[in-house]
Design a protein around this motif. Sequence first.
Motif, PDB file in Angstrom:
ATOM      1  N   ILE A 243       1.023  -1.257   0.031  1.00  0.00           N
ATOM      2  CA  ILE A 243      -0.226   0.006   0.068  1.00  0.00           C
ATOM      3  C   ILE A 243       0.789   1.404   0.189  1.00  0.00           C
ATOM      4  N   ALA A 244       1.811   1.148   0.802  1.00  0.00           N
ATOM      5  CA  ALA A 244       2.644   2.371   0.914  1.00  0.00           C
ATOM      6  C   ALA A 244       3.621   2.507  -0.398  1.00  0.00           C
TER       7      ALA A 244
ATOM      8  N   ILE B 202       0.786   4.072  -2.922  1.00  0.00           N
ATOM      9  CA  ILE B 202       0.918   5.695  -2.760  1.00  0.00           C
ATOM     10  C   ILE B 202       2.239   6.397  -3.314  1.00  0.00           C
ATOM     11  N   MET B 203       3.093   5.881  -2.943  1.00  0.00           N
ATOM     12  CA  MET B 203       4.331   6.472  -3.404  1.00  0.00           C
ATOM     13  C   MET B 203       4.678   6.509  -4.789  1.00  0.00           C
TER      14      MET B 203
ATOM     15  N   ILE C  44       2.306   6.396  -7.051  1.00  0.00           N
ATOM     16  CA  ILE C  44       1.334   7.559  -7.640  1.00  0.00           C
ATOM     17  C   ILE C  44       1.593   8.888  -7.566  1.00  0.00           C
ATOM     18  N   LEU C  45       2.382   9.256  -6.570  1.00  0.00           N
ATOM     19  CA  LEU C  45       2.539  10.565  -6.320  1.00  0.00           C
ATOM     20  C   LEU C  45       3.852  10.813  -7.238  1.00  0.00           C
TER      21      LEU C  45
ATOM     22  N   GLY D 158       8.745   4.395  -3.263  1.00  0.00           N
ATOM     23  CA  GLY D 158       7.912   3.158  -3.400  1.00  0.00           C
ATOM     24  C   GLY D 158       8.565   2.149  -4.155  1.00  0.00           C
TER      25      GLY D 158
ATOM     26  N   ALA E  96       6.160   7.744   5.607  1.00  0.00           N
ATOM     27  CA  ALA E  96       5.291   6.443   5.732  1.00  0.00           C
ATOM     28  C   ALA E  96       6.229   5.505   6.581  1.00  0.00           C
TER      29      ALA E  96
END
Length: 123
Positions: free
Chosen positions: A23-24, A27-28, A30-31, A38, A77
Amino acid sequence: MKTLLNIIWVVLSGFWLFVGYMIAAAIMCILIVTIPWGIAAARIGVYSLWPFGKEVVDRPTAGVGSAIGNVIWVLLAGWWIALGHVVSGVALCVTIIGIPFGWANFKMVPIALLPLGKQIVDG
């Protein structure tokens, strides 16, 4: 023996730690700007899924960039994931059978906090 320990690990805590790392990582990624974090989260997530028989060593070429990246990682994170390792480790240490797995969780806290500049190798 490593295979048996890894199978028990996956059942007791490895799968959920793996999910947290992924999940982390998602998210990383996507940014976009945080894609290097990530990738590190995904690498450590795979390690947290099947840790016995592997070890974490410092990468000799890591420099100031890794140190700065680790500070950003802790803020974004790292502390959440390290907290997951601590909570899982304490829960596993409640039983005698779970103590080795709890100890393995505690040994993963440093890499959860500071993943950049580390390398996972076969032990």
